[in-house]
Scaffold this motif. Structure first.
Motif, PDB file in Angstrom:
ATOM      1  N   ASP A  46      38.243  38.444  57.122  1.00  0.00           N
ATOM      2  CA  ASP A  46      37.873  39.226  56.130  1.00  0.00           C
ATOM      3  C   ASP A  46      38.695  39.051  55.075  1.00  0.00           C
ATOM      4  O   ASP A  46      38.563  39.593  53.700  1.00  0.00           O
ATOM      5  CB  ASP A  46      37.473  40.772  56.279  1.00  0.00           C
ATOM      6  N   THR A  47      38.362  37.493  55.163  1.00  0.00           N
ATOM      7  CA  THR A  47      39.897  36.637  53.730  1.00  0.00           C
ATOM      8  C   THR A  47      38.479  36.454  52.973  1.00  0.00           C
ATOM      9  O   THR A  47      36.959  35.717  53.063  1.00  0.00           O
ATOM     10  CB  THR A  47      40.310  35.138  54.278  1.00  0.00           C
ATOM     11  N   SER A  48      38.449  35.853  51.731  1.00  0.00           N
ATOM     12  CA  SER A  48      37.819  35.577  50.759  1.00  0.00           C
ATOM     13  C   SER A  48      37.018  34.565  50.958  1.00  0.00           C
ATOM     14  O   SER A  48      35.689  34.297  51.021  1.00  0.00           O
ATOM     15  CB  SER A  48      38.761  34.650  48.759  1.00  0.00           C
TER      16      SER A  48
ATOM     17  N   ASP B 291      35.903  33.434  63.961  1.00  0.00           N
ATOM     18  CA  ASP B 291      35.382  34.347  63.001  1.00  0.00           C
ATOM     19  C   ASP B 291      34.275  34.555  62.269  1.00  0.00           C
ATOM     20  O   ASP B 291      33.406  35.344  62.724  1.00  0.00           O
ATOM     21  CB  ASP B 291      36.005  33.241  61.507  1.00  0.00           C
ATOM     22  N   ILE B 292      33.257  32.913  63.230  1.00  0.00           N
ATOM     23  CA  ILE B 292      31.413  33.424  63.630  1.00  0.00           C
ATOM     24  C   ILE B 292      30.733  32.910  64.535  1.00  0.00           C
ATOM     25  O   ILE B 292      31.463  31.538  65.066  1.00  0.00           O
ATOM     26  CB  ILE B 292      30.959  32.687  61.781  1.00  0.00           C
ATOM     27  N   TYR B 293      30.198  33.473  65.012  1.00  0.00           N
ATOM     28  CA  TYR B 293      29.535  33.006  66.602  1.00  0.00           C
ATOM     29  C   TYR B 293      28.712  33.285  65.997  1.00  0.00           C
ATOM     30  O   TYR B 293      27.242  34.567  65.713  1.00  0.00           O
ATOM     31  CB  TYR B 293      30.272  33.882  67.556  1.00  0.00           C
TER      32      TYR B 293
ATOM     33  N   GLU C 103      40.203  25.670  54.580  1.00  0.00           N
ATOM     34  CA  GLU C 103      40.004  26.166  53.266  1.00  0.00           C
ATOM     35  C   GLU C 103      40.364  25.613  52.120  1.00  0.00           C
ATOM     36  O   GLU C 103      39.733  25.282  51.154  1.00  0.00           O
ATOM     37  CB  GLU C 103      41.590  27.476  53.349  1.00  0.00           C
ATOM     38  N   CYS C 104      40.881  23.942  52.601  1.00  0.00           N
ATOM     39  CA  CYS C 104      40.617  23.063  50.968  1.00  0.00           C
ATOM     40  C   CYS C 104      39.263  22.607  50.526  1.00  0.00           C
ATOM     41  O   CYS C 104      39.352  22.774  49.269  1.00  0.00           O
ATOM     42  CB  CYS C 104      41.605  21.544  51.409  1.00  0.00           C
TER      43      CYS C 104
END
Length: 171
Positions: free
Chosen positions: A21-23, A51-53, A116-117
């Motif tokens: 649940d990071t930004s 994270d996502i499926y 992230e970048c």
């Protein structure tokens, strides 16, 4: 250069860093949700607990922090204190990532790694452009791809290893 925080403050700062649940995860989830894609979060039954499926597309999206997963970009800077500890910790993360990528591939799932970048910093991608990249990948048949600040690129497992900072892939 010495650390600007004392031990207790540094410990408090490091404990505040979340693993889910990071930004940037929430940013990607909002883009997907508003585009009409439905997904599941952190499915324990899948290798690496991605994270996502997206079951309909047999696709997995993993959102990686450049530091924690050793991305070869300007945002990856190995900490100057306890360098060996951090190098080993990040190397373990990279090994685990590569193992998860191979296991997901063996299960016949498609994988997109978003760095992230691509979502933070001065060179971040616009949300509309990110949506277009996500949409293009989900409607394609590419098995392994990644999104970084250069955009979307299809990759192989060998090329994926080349995304990792060279100082972390040496044995």
């Amino acid at each position: 250069m010495a650390d600007v925080h004392n031990t207790e403050q540094r410990r408090k700062n490091m404990r505040a860093i979340k693993s889910r649940d990071t930004s940037i995860e929430i940013q990607v989830r909002r883009i997907l949700w508003h585009a009409g894609y439905r997904y599941r979060l952190n499915v324990k039954a899948l290798p690496g607990k991605p994270d996502i499926y997206l079951p309909k597309y047999r696709a997995v999206i993993q959102i990686n922090g450049c530091l924690w997963h050793g991305h070869n970009c300007p945002q990856f800077v190995l900490p100057k204190t306890r360098t060996e500890f951090w190098r080993n910790k990040i190397k373990d993360n990279v090994r685990r990532d590569l193992k998860s990528v191979a296991a997901l591939h063996d299960k016949g799932l498609r994988l997109l790694v978003i760095w992230e970048c691509a979502l933070q910093g001065k060179a971040r991608l616009d949300n509309r452009y990110t949506y277009n990249l996500l949409n293009r990948w989900l409607s394609s048949t590419e098995l392994l791809a990644n999104i970084d600040k250069q955009g979307l690129s299809s990759t192989t497992l060998y090329e994926f290893k080349s995304q990792i900072n060279p100082s972390l892939t040496e044995s």
